[in-house]
Design a protein around this motif. Structure first.
Motif, short mmCIF file in Angstrom:
data_model
loop_
_atom_site.label_atom_id
_atom_site.label_comp_id
_atom_site.label_asym_id
_atom_site.label_seq_id
_atom_site.Cartn_x
_atom_site.Cartn_y
_atom_site.Cartn_z
N LEU A 172 0.80 -1.22 0.00
CA LEU A 172 0.00 0.00 0.00
C LEU A 172 0.84 1.28 0.00
N HIS A 173 2.16 1.15 -0.01
CA HIS A 173 2.96 2.34 0.19
C HIS A 173 2.95 3.28 -1.02
N GLU A 174 2.54 2.80 -2.16
CA GLU A 174 2.51 3.65 -3.34
C GLU A 174 1.07 3.84 -3.84
N ASP A 175 0.16 3.98 -2.91
CA ASP A 175 -1.26 4.17 -3.22
C ASP A 175 -1.90 2.86 -3.68
N ALA A 176 -3.20 2.82 -3.57
CA ALA A 176 -3.97 1.66 -4.00
C ALA A 176 -5.23 2.20 -4.66
N PRO A 177 -5.16 2.45 -5.96
CA PRO A 177 -6.25 3.18 -6.63
C PRO A 177 -7.58 2.44 -6.63
N TRP A 178 -7.58 1.13 -6.42
CA TRP A 178 -8.84 0.40 -6.44
C TRP A 178 -9.59 0.50 -5.11
N LEU A 179 -8.89 0.92 -4.05
CA LEU A 179 -9.52 0.99 -2.72
C LEU A 179 -10.32 2.28 -2.58
N ILE A 180 -11.56 2.14 -2.16
CA ILE A 180 -12.45 3.28 -1.95
C ILE A 180 -12.81 3.33 -0.48
N GLU A 181 -12.37 4.35 0.22
CA GLU A 181 -12.66 4.45 1.65
C GLU A 181 -14.14 4.73 1.87
N ARG A 182 -14.74 3.99 2.82
CA ARG A 182 -16.15 4.16 3.16
C ARG A 182 -16.25 4.55 4.64
N SER A 183 -15.75 5.74 4.98
CA SER A 183 -15.68 6.14 6.38
C SER A 183 -17.06 6.26 7.02
N GLU A 184 -18.08 6.45 6.20
CA GLU A 184 -19.44 6.55 6.76
C GLU A 184 -19.93 5.22 7.32
N ALA A 185 -19.25 4.12 6.96
CA ALA A 185 -19.67 2.79 7.42
C ALA A 185 -18.71 2.23 8.47
N THR A 186 -17.99 3.11 9.16
CA THR A 186 -17.04 2.68 10.19
C THR A 186 -17.74 1.88 11.30
N CYS A 187 -17.05 0.85 11.80
CA CYS A 187 -17.61 -0.02 12.84
C CYS A 187 -16.78 0.08 14.12
N ASN A 188 -17.44 -0.04 15.26
CA ASN A 188 -16.75 -0.11 16.55
C ASN A 188 -16.68 -1.57 16.99
N VAL A 189 -15.48 -2.01 17.34
CA VAL A 189 -15.25 -3.41 17.72
C VAL A 189 -14.88 -3.47 19.20
N PRO A 190 -15.69 -4.15 20.03
CA PRO A 190 -15.39 -4.22 21.47
C PRO A 190 -14.39 -5.34 21.79
N LEU A 191 -13.53 -5.08 22.76
CA LEU A 191 -12.53 -6.06 23.19
C LEU A 191 -12.31 -5.94 24.70
N TYR A 192 -11.91 -7.04 25.29
CA TYR A 192 -11.52 -7.09 26.70
C TYR A 192 -12.73 -6.82 27.60
N GLY A 193 -12.53 -6.16 28.72
CA GLY A 193 -13.61 -5.93 29.66
C GLY A 193 -13.93 -7.18 30.48
N HIS A 194 -15.14 -7.19 31.08
CA HIS A 194 -15.55 -8.33 31.89
C HIS A 194 -17.07 -8.39 31.95
N ILE A 195 -17.57 -9.50 32.48
CA ILE A 195 -19.01 -9.68 32.66
C ILE A 195 -19.38 -9.27 34.08
N ASP A 196 -20.37 -8.39 34.21
CA ASP A 196 -20.85 -7.98 35.53
C ASP A 196 -21.92 -8.98 35.98
N HIS A 197 -21.51 -9.95 36.77
CA HIS A 197 -22.43 -11.01 37.19
C HIS A 197 -23.39 -10.54 38.29
N ASN A 198 -23.19 -9.35 38.79
CA ASN A 198 -24.10 -8.82 39.81
C ASN A 198 -25.36 -8.20 39.20
N ARG A 199 -25.37 -8.05 37.90
CA ARG A 199 -26.53 -7.51 37.21
C ARG A 199 -27.01 -8.53 36.19
N LYS A 200 -28.29 -8.48 35.86
CA LYS A 200 -28.84 -9.38 34.86
C LYS A 200 -29.61 -8.57 33.84
#
Length: 821
Positions: free
Chosen positions: A176-204
């Motif tokens: 990708l260092h010299e551009d990639a003309p076929w790639l079209i950025e779709r920033s409007e469709a950005t996704c948030n990916v959750p990681l780590y954390g924990h389960i709060d077993h005191n709540r249901k």
């Protein structure tokens, strides 16, 4: 990778030379900021790609309108690899714009071939898994079907391979260092990916589970690559995700004065999509690889649901409108992720969420090797994806209730089928998760599918026989004949017309010309043209001079013990020793060509590469050989190199141990291009034999049943072959007598020891004499030019079954429920 400026001239159908020239000029001037007279080939390649991309985007809009009007069910193909190669040539071919591009480029003083060669291969895959995915996308678009790919936008991909004194050396492939003309950025469709954390077993929550809290967020930014079908009517897309940190950097850390730590956290987030298959030999590598797989799954599921809701009021009909295909075990977390989102975010009860998940998901198995069936430590999943682990436990609890009902009291079955493996380190079996969570499980060749059912997961097959099916792989003739073999394409078009491009069964018409002298001459000339082209490439890359009049005996694929490049080079050593020690002058001049990459941590595979290059160094410089035998290892194997090697091959080596190769697709590409196959009865070789006939393929070695019997009886004693066969003993002794070591004594002792001391899991010595014998027959028949050419023509003519169009039509009918629109 930023979006280009709007062009002054909209591209419409049909495109004229004036339109294309205006666009090319615009992109050079105002995007690249370069005067056309000063533009490099790379600059022109980028500008021409952007000009063609405009046309693809116009057609993509029309395609989407058509799908929406038809209210089409859509299929989403999730894969860690999409080995798409270069795109300019294939897109020009599909749109029929090659001649127009050639005309326009004349004023720039360059040829179209020059410009196509300036494009880097997209480093988005490694081997057959990724190339199959690319072929499938081509067929989906060419068949006007709503099918889309989801993958990762690797910044570096796998690695570039260099050969240094015979050793594989790796360096970053920063495509990708010299551009990639076929790639079209779709920033409007950005996704948030959750990681780590924990389960709060005191709540249901309403679903009975505790909430997942304190998770960190990684951002997935999508980039689309348009995928055009042959003729240009349909343009789908391959959506690739790049990882970004949730903020440029943590402002609290920054304000606290630790600027370096703030930047490090940003870098850590973005390394998720840096490379393909980070090493999992350490805990940190395992964690990164798991995150990478979940990143793909999370982004894809989020995007699929969002797209569905754009046209539907709810997710209640998701399974009616959506098919999700898991390409091998890597995307298996899709099952848990879809369950999580449906339950936690959309409030579905378990029963409805599970029925929807199973109805949407389907799983393709690509391997029979146990080590390739992914397993993740429970401790790692608990750390990275605690909510998903909780869901997998619940899936397993309910599933084992089914097992108990089917086999009451059979605790052994429960252990075998459980999603959890109770070993020294408790692990989740990802293939089991995919099988339980899918409505379809398919293998990729008739033999492979049978072995999946009878050897790999027989108890699952007994429990769910209706889920299991076969879908023999195929490859796209547009890439692997039309684009890569223009000489043969012109011959076919002149002889039987052009319908074969979209209906490969039409090649059957060539059978009537198999004995036609004029057609044989033209067919042989096309092969010679391709051999001369490859010889020039090899000369430029490595300085090795190949003789195009010799037999090109080719094995190109990922370097792995089960693919048995070692068996091939042992046979080459035998032929060399026959010349220099026995005084046997070969009747056929032969060039043995190898190419392929070994995983950086795969010590034995890298030593096999060293052995091939060391044998080449000795053989190619021995005056006694007189050029009658030559060995060439072509470095940095990739799609664009395969497009030159495959059409040039006379003989295709498909010699894996029977029962280890799922299918293979290289075997299909070679045969389509008029190479004869030497191989074992493994993978799709079995079906190729059925199609081309036993007289037009060279089969040797143990059968799957014989290999299995030897394993069960532990009856393969490799030393017995060494002691009873003078030929085998001489070959193996040459590995340790320093004949090929060249200043590194003992370097090949590990290969010698592996073959003789019980480590030869892939039975090289059991098949070696049979392999040598079949090569003697091959040499005799290659000398009979008319006979060989006739066999080659019949191979090509009978390969219609192995078009990926046929494969996709079967998936669409039997698994996905999608149609052309």
């Amino acid at each position: 990778m930023s979006k280009p400026l709007s062009a002054p001239v909209p591209v419409s159908t049909p495109v004229t030379a004036k339109d294309l020239d205006a666009l090319l000029h615009f992109y050079l001037n105002y995007v690249a900021g370069i005067r056309p007279a000063q533009a490099s080939k790379h600059d022109i390649c980028n500008a021409l790609s952007l000009a063609i991309r405009n046309h693809l985007i116009d057609n993509q809009f029309v395609t989407e309108d058509r799908y929406q009007k038809a209210d089409s069910k859509r299929m989403y193909y999730l894969s860690m690899e999409f080995l798409i190669g270069r795109l300019l040539a294939s897109n020009l071919h599909s749109l029929g714009l090659e001649k127009l591009a050639q005309e326009v480029l004349q004023k720039y003083g360059v040829t179209l071939q020059d410009i196509e060669e300036a494009e880097p291969d997209a480093a988005l895959g490694n081997g057959g898994l990724g190339r199959l995915a690319a072929c499938f996308l081509d067929s989906l678009a060419s068949l006007d079907m709503p099918g889309f790919g989801y993958g990762i936008n690797y910044e570096y991909g796998l690695f570039k391979q260099h050969i240094d004194h015979g050793y594989q050396r790796e360096s970053p492939d920063h495509w990708l260092h010299e551009d990639a003309p076929w790639l079209i950025e779709r920033s409007e469709a950005t996704c948030n990916v959750p990681l780590y954390g924990h389960i709060d077993h005191n709540r249901k929550c309403n679903n009975g589970f505790g909430p997942w809290v304190d998770w960190q967020t990684i951002v997935g930014v999508p980039f689309d690559i348009p995928v055009v079908g042959y003729g240009g009517r349909t343009v789908n897309y391959l959506r690739l995700y790049s990882a970004r940190s949730s903020n440029e950097f943590d402002i609290q850390i920054f304000n606290g004065g630790d600027y370096i730590k703030a930047v490090e956290e940003k870098i850590y987030s973005e390394k998720i999509t840096k490379v393909l298959y980070p090493s999992d030999s350490c805990w940190g590598g395992k964690e990164l690889r798991l995150i990478q797989e979940y990143f793909l799954v999370s982004c894809a599921i989020r995007d699929i649901l969002n797209r569905h809701l754009e046209q539907n009021n709810s997710l209640d009909n998701l399974a009616d409108k959506t098919a999700i295909q898991l390409n091998d075990t890597h995307p298996s977390l899709s099952v848990a992720e879809l369950m999580r989102v449906l339950m936690d975010e959309y409030g579905y009860e378990w029963k409805d969420a599970w029925e929807t998940t199973q109805a949407c998901c389907a799983y393709t198995n690509h391997t029979l090797l146990p080590e390739a069936l992914e397993k993740w430590p429970v401790a790692l999943l608990q750390h990275v994806l605690p909510r998903h682990l909780e869901l997998i436990y619940e899936i397993n609890r309910r599933f084992l209730m089914e097992v108990e009902a089917f086999w009451p009291g059979d605790e052994n079955r429960q252990q075998i089928l459980s999603l959890f493996e109770e070993s020294h380190e408790k692990q989740v079996r990802m293939a089991h998760l995919a099988i339980v969570g899918s409505h379809s499980v398919n293998g990729v060749a008739a033999l492979h599918s049978k072995l999946v059912q009878t050897r790999l997961v027989p108890d699952f097959f007994a429990l769910y026989p209706e889920r299991f099916n076969n879908k023999t792989n195929g490859v796209t003739p547009r890439r692997w004949i039309v684009q890569s073999n223009p000489s043969l394409t012109h011959l076919f078009n002149d002889t039987i017309g052009t319908d074969w491009v979209l209906d490969l069964s039409q090649l059957k018409k060539l059978e009537q010309y198999a004995d036609d002298a004029a057609f044989q001459r033209a067919f042989a000339q096309a092969k010679l043209d391709n051999k001369e082209r490859l010889a020039q490439v090899v000369r430029e890359q490595s300085g090795i001079m190949l003789n195009p009049a010799s037999m090109f005996d080719v094995q190109v694929k990922r370097i792995h013990e089960y693919k048995r490049q070692l068996l091939n080079i042992l046979r080459v050593i035998h032929e060399y020793l026959r010349i220099v020690e026995d005084g046997k002058t070969p009747e056929v001049a032969k060039t043995c060509i190898f190419a392929g990459k070994a995983a950086p941590g795969y010590v034995m595979a890298k030593l096999i590469i060293k052995l091939i290059n060391s044998v080449a160094e000795v053989v190619n410089h021995d005056p006694v050989v007189g050029g009658m035998l030559k060995v060439a290892f072509i470095p940095d194997y990739k799609v664009s190199l395969a497009e030159k090697i495959i059409p040039a091959a006379n003989l295709s080596e498909q010699i894996s141990t029977a029962g280890t190769e799922a299918s293979g697709t290289g075997n299909m590409k070679f045969s389509m291009n008029g190479a004869l196959t030497v191989g074992t009865l493994d993978g799709a070789n079995v079906e190729i034999l059925e199609e081309v006939g036993k007289d037009n393929i060279y089969i040797f070695g143990l059968s799957t049943e014989e290999v299995e019997q030897m394993r069960l009886q532990n009856s393969y004693i490799s030393k017995e072959y060494y002691q009873s066969s003078p030929a085998i003993k001489r070959i193996l002794d040459s590995l340790v007598d320093n004949r090929f070591c060249r200043g590194e004594p003992g370097i090949f002792n590990p290969i010698f020891d592996m073959l003789l001391d019980g480590g030869d899991y892939f039975y090289h010595l059991a098949d070696l004499e049979s392999y040598i014998a079949i090569h003697q027959q091959i040499d005799e028949e290659f000398m009979q030019e008319d006979l060989w050419t006739r066999k080659a023509i019949l191979n090509t003519a009978r390969m219609g079954k192995f078009s990926s169009d046929r494969t996709i039509l079967e998936y669409a009918r039997d698994i996905w429920g999608i149609q052309s629109a």
